[in-house]
Design a protein around this motif. Sequence first.
Motif, PDB file in Angstrom:
ATOM      1  N   PRO A  30      -7.770  10.783  50.082  1.00  0.00           N
ATOM      2  CA  PRO A  30      -6.335  10.547  50.258  1.00  0.00           C
ATOM      3  C   PRO A  30      -5.651  11.548  51.182  1.00  0.00           C
ATOM      4  CG  PRO A  30      -6.803  11.365  48.055  1.00  0.00           C
ATOM      5  CD  PRO A  30      -8.117  11.113  48.700  1.00  0.00           C
ATOM      6  N   ILE A  31      -4.744  11.020  51.989  1.00  0.00           N
ATOM      7  CA  ILE A  31      -3.842  11.847  52.808  1.00  0.00           C
ATOM      8  C   ILE A  31      -2.509  11.988  52.069  1.00  0.00           C
ATOM      9  CG2 ILE A  31      -2.576  11.968  54.991  1.00  0.00           C
ATOM     10  CD1 ILE A  31      -4.871  10.329  56.260  1.00  0.00           C
ATOM     11  N   ASP A  32      -2.036  10.873  51.531  1.00  0.00           N
ATOM     12  CA  ASP A  32      -0.826  10.822  50.713  1.00  0.00           C
ATOM     13  C   ASP A  32      -0.972   9.561  49.860  1.00  0.00           C
ATOM     14  OD1 ASP A  32       0.023   8.580  52.224  1.00  0.00           O
ATOM     15  OD2 ASP A  32       1.419   9.724  53.440  1.00  0.00           O
ATOM     16  N   PRO A  33       0.070   9.150  49.102  1.00  0.00           N
ATOM     17  CA  PRO A  33      -0.163   8.013  48.189  1.00  0.00           C
ATOM     18  C   PRO A  33      -0.550   6.705  48.890  1.00  0.00           C
ATOM     19  CG  PRO A  33       1.789   9.225  47.515  1.00  0.00           C
ATOM     20  CD  PRO A  33       1.366   9.803  48.850  1.00  0.00           C
ATOM     21  N   VAL A  34      -0.247   6.561  50.189  1.00  0.00           N
ATOM     22  CA  VAL A  34      -0.573   5.286  50.833  1.00  0.00           C
ATOM     23  C   VAL A  34      -1.645   5.386  51.916  1.00  0.00           C
ATOM     24  CG1 VAL A  34       1.688   4.286  50.328  1.00  0.00           C
ATOM     25  CG2 VAL A  34       1.335   5.447  52.504  1.00  0.00           C
ATOM     26  N   ARG A  35      -1.920   6.581  52.412  1.00  0.00           N
ATOM     27  CA  ARG A  35      -2.872   6.716  53.518  1.00  0.00           C
ATOM     28  C   ARG A  35      -4.148   7.417  53.056  1.00  0.00           C
ATOM     29  NH1 ARG A  35       2.172   8.775  55.698  1.00  0.00           N
ATOM     30  NH2 ARG A  35       3.050   7.350  57.231  1.00  0.00           N
ATOM     31  N   SER A 116       3.786  12.640  47.837  1.00  0.00           N
ATOM     32  CA  SER A 116       4.706  11.583  48.254  1.00  0.00           C
ATOM     33  C   SER A 116       4.400  11.213  49.695  1.00  0.00           C
ATOM     34  CB  SER A 116       6.166  12.020  48.086  1.00  0.00           C
ATOM     35  OG  SER A 116       6.417  13.151  48.874  1.00  0.00           O
ATOM     36  N   LYS A 117       4.861  10.038  50.096  1.00  0.00           N
ATOM     37  CA  LYS A 117       4.513   9.518  51.421  1.00  0.00           C
ATOM     38  C   LYS A 117       5.068  10.445  52.505  1.00  0.00           C
ATOM     39  CE  LYS A 117       4.893   5.449  54.361  1.00  0.00           C
ATOM     40  NZ  LYS A 117       5.667   4.236  54.644  1.00  0.00           N
ATOM     41  N   ILE A 118       4.198  10.822  53.432  1.00  0.00           N
ATOM     42  CA  ILE A 118       4.616  11.705  54.517  1.00  0.00           C
ATOM     43  C   ILE A 118       5.527  10.911  55.446  1.00  0.00           C
ATOM     44  CG2 ILE A 118       3.826  13.100  56.455  1.00  0.00           C
ATOM     45  CD1 ILE A 118       1.099  13.352  54.926  1.00  0.00           C
ATOM     46  N   LYS A 119       6.737  11.423  55.690  1.00  0.00           N
ATOM     47  CA  LYS A 119       7.684  10.711  56.531  1.00  0.00           C
ATOM     48  C   LYS A 119       7.416  11.012  57.993  1.00  0.00           C
ATOM     49  CE  LYS A 119      10.592   8.799  54.916  1.00  0.00           C
ATOM     50  NZ  LYS A 119      10.568   7.405  54.402  1.00  0.00           N
ATOM     51  N   LYS A 120       7.642   9.972  58.786  1.00  0.00           N
ATOM     52  CA  LYS A 120       7.517  10.150  60.231  1.00  0.00           C
ATOM     53  C   LYS A 120       8.767  10.854  60.751  1.00  0.00           C
ATOM     54  CE  LYS A 120       6.854   7.326  64.333  1.00  0.00           C
ATOM     55  NZ  LYS A 120       6.477   5.986  64.799  1.00  0.00           N
ATOM     56  N   GLN A 121       8.594  11.891  61.498  1.00  0.00           N
ATOM     57  CA  GLN A 121       9.740  12.556  62.111  1.00  0.00           C
ATOM     58  C   GLN A 121       9.509  12.629  63.593  1.00  0.00           C
ATOM     59  OE1 GLN A 121       9.570  16.046  59.436  1.00  0.00           O
ATOM     60  NE2 GLN A 121      11.704  15.590  58.973  1.00  0.00           N
ATOM     61  N   ILE A 125       4.287  15.985  64.661  1.00  0.00           N
ATOM     62  CA  ILE A 125       2.993  15.494  64.195  1.00  0.00           C
ATOM     63  C   ILE A 125       2.685  16.235  62.895  1.00  0.00           C
ATOM     64  CG2 ILE A 125       0.563  15.292  64.779  1.00  0.00           C
ATOM     65  CD1 ILE A 125       2.388  13.672  66.598  1.00  0.00           C
ATOM     66  N   PRO A 126       2.291  15.502  61.866  1.00  0.00           N
ATOM     67  CA  PRO A 126       2.097  16.167  60.580  1.00  0.00           C
ATOM     68  C   PRO A 126       0.928  17.148  60.645  1.00  0.00           C
ATOM     69  CG  PRO A 126       1.177  13.978  60.537  1.00  0.00           C
ATOM     70  CD  PRO A 126       1.889  14.100  61.848  1.00  0.00           C
ATOM     71  N   MET A 128      -2.242  18.564  59.233  1.00  0.00           N
ATOM     72  CA  MET A 128      -3.242  18.091  58.284  1.00  0.00           C
ATOM     73  C   MET A 128      -4.365  19.116  58.247  1.00  0.00           C
ATOM     74  SD  MET A 128      -4.757  14.239  58.054  1.00  0.00           S
ATOM     75  CE  MET A 128      -3.276  13.438  58.614  1.00  0.00           C
TER      76      MET A 128
ATOM     77  N   ALA B  38      -6.933   4.881  57.251  1.00  0.00           N
ATOM     78  CA  ALA B  38      -6.492   3.570  56.778  1.00  0.00           C
ATOM     79  C   ALA B  38      -5.289   3.757  55.870  1.00  0.00           C
ATOM     80  CB  ALA B  38      -7.624   2.893  56.011  1.00  0.00           C
ATOM     81  N   ASN B  39      -4.749   2.645  55.394  1.00  0.00           N
ATOM     82  CA  ASN B  39      -3.728   2.732  54.351  1.00  0.00           C
ATOM     83  C   ASN B  39      -3.952   1.604  53.361  1.00  0.00           C
ATOM     84  OD1 ASN B  39      -1.914   0.369  54.987  1.00  0.00           O
ATOM     85  ND2 ASN B  39      -1.812   1.450  56.935  1.00  0.00           N
ATOM     86  N   ARG B  40      -3.269   1.687  52.237  1.00  0.00           N
ATOM     87  CA  ARG B  40      -3.590   0.818  51.102  1.00  0.00           C
ATOM     88  C   ARG B  40      -2.942  -0.557  51.170  1.00  0.00           C
ATOM     89  NH1 ARG B  40      -6.442   4.279  48.007  1.00  0.00           N
ATOM     90  NH2 ARG B  40      -5.847   6.464  48.204  1.00  0.00           N
ATOM     91  N   ASP B 107       1.435   5.561  61.587  1.00  0.00           N
ATOM     92  CA  ASP B 107       2.376   6.287  62.441  1.00  0.00           C
ATOM     93  C   ASP B 107       1.644   7.119  63.495  1.00  0.00           C
ATOM     94  OD1 ASP B 107       4.670   5.380  61.115  1.00  0.00           O
ATOM     95  OD2 ASP B 107       4.497   6.945  59.587  1.00  0.00           O
ATOM     96  N   TRP B 108       0.408   7.522  63.154  1.00  0.00           N
ATOM     97  CA  TRP B 108      -0.326   8.407  64.050  1.00  0.00           C
ATOM     98  C   TRP B 108      -1.737   7.877  64.273  1.00  0.00           C
ATOM     99  CZ3 TRP B 108       1.786  10.224  59.334  1.00  0.00           C
ATOM    100  CH2 TRP B 108       3.052  10.785  59.461  1.00  0.00           C
ATOM    101  N   THR B 158       8.171   5.964  48.707  1.00  0.00           N
ATOM    102  CA  THR B 158       7.834   6.468  47.373  1.00  0.00           C
ATOM    103  C   THR B 158       9.015   7.199  46.745  1.00  0.00           C
ATOM    104  OG1 THR B 158       6.815   8.426  48.370  1.00  0.00           O
ATOM    105  CG2 THR B 158       5.342   6.642  47.736  1.00  0.00           C
ATOM    106  N   ASP B 159      10.012   7.545  47.542  1.00  0.00           N
ATOM    107  CA  ASP B 159      11.173   8.286  47.021  1.00  0.00           C
ATOM    108  C   ASP B 159      12.450   7.773  47.679  1.00  0.00           C
ATOM    109  OD1 ASP B 159       9.589  10.704  45.784  1.00  0.00           O
ATOM    110  OD2 ASP B 159       8.859  10.504  47.839  1.00  0.00           O
ATOM    111  N   PRO B 184       2.257   4.952  43.372  1.00  0.00           N
ATOM    112  CA  PRO B 184       1.063   4.407  42.715  1.00  0.00           C
ATOM    113  C   PRO B 184       1.353   3.811  41.338  1.00  0.00           C
ATOM    114  CG  PRO B 184       0.590   6.538  43.726  1.00  0.00           C
ATOM    115  CD  PRO B 184       2.069   6.325  43.868  1.00  0.00           C
TER     116      PRO B 184
END
Lengths: 228, 228
Positions: A30-35, A116-121, A125-126, A128, B38-40, B107-108, B158-159, B184
């Motif tokens: 996992p990267i975050d809850p969705v990725r 929590s899902k990492i937001k795009k800003q 670039i996040p 990692m 990937a994403n979910r 996003d990336w 998620t928030d 989740p």
Amino acid sequence: EIVSAIETALAEGPLTGRRILVTSGPTHEPIDPVRYIANRSSGAQGTAIARALTAMGADVVFVTGPADVARPEGAHVVEVETAAQMLDAVQAVLPVDAAVFAAAVADWRVASASDSKIKKQKGAIPAMEFAENPDILATVSQMASGRPPLVVGFAAETDDVIDNATAKRLRKGCDWIVANDVSPETGIMGGSENAVTLVSDDGAEHWPRMGKDEVAHQLAERIAAALG
Amino acid sequence: EIVSAIETALAEGPLTGRRILVTSGPTHEPIDPVRYIANRSSGAQGTAIARALTAMGADVVFVTGPADVARPEGAHVVEVETAAQMLDAVQAVLPVDAAVFAAAVADWRVASASDSKIKKQKGAIPAMEFAENPDILATVSQMASGRPPLVVGFAAETDDVIDNATAKRLRKGCDWIVANDVSPETGIMGGSENAVTLVSDDGAEHWPRMGKDEVAHQLAERIAAALG
């Protein structure tokens, strides 16, 4: 289907009474809850090996990452997602007579995974950060006590398949490496066929391209012969 | 099944004669030939929307990333893998009367993606550089000419779902945002139900939790009403 599963579970054969671990599928990190980070392993070869061993009478424990293929009937199935979970599951399964590590385990996980899902800003670039995952094959191959008598690793390579696999066998300390070429142009990853090279103490033995079920059957026969 | 597909394709309804784009599914961003990010997203909600629009007579072009769900019958399906490929496919589909961007686009991407499998080296964590992907929703929403009359985006949050979705609508320049909570614990991502908030110029309208097919049906009716 239930009757068929019971018949498979009760199959008598050269591996009756042998307890064998098979790992299979990809892991998801996992990267975050969705990725998440994934790999293209379908789990088809590991599943075929579990089926072939079960058909020869073995008591198979099948530890699998999130794979799309149907689970092997007659095997005891343990589902995991990450490499760390897979190592925990593997250690809980030991001791075994043989261990076949067919899973494509992620070498790295995201050390900075977010809850929590990492937001795009814009423009940002996040960050990692990665951490090395436990090396399941090396960990089991190098156990000081309780090492399975036969440890089989897999190598998914895109270049210099035999050289890389031979070096991998020595580095990990396993008995055999089943090496295959996963270059996209081979169609092996996600496909129904495989072309493997079995690397052991005896050297490298190239098997012709054949169905994954047939590779599984031949490997199961080798395992039965090795366990005597 | 062919007859059913033809019947669906020929359905008469309030959207007959309307050409509508729907994007769906995840995107996969390659790291090397075997690994990817990937994403979910299962593609279930986007697929249900394409079906609902088709059933109401629309000519649907369905641009999908690698999703496991069955493709919608009666729609023209375009398969892509990455965000960059999805943008190309979307631009090739325009002009349309409405565009529904239900895909969960990465996003990336990995700017340093490798043509051969990255080898694990003891202690060395691979350098991975990221680049921002094209923003498909913003690109289409802000087209100087040829912008679809109705552009619908999705927000997986998620928030602070409503605040984030409201801000996203203004930032992207789309007409509506369909926002949902993908924490989740909701079981929405990968599940059969959805609980959405429709954010438009009129504010935020919360829909009760219902099946994804029912969300799709209600959204299709809204689209038909908006297109007149």
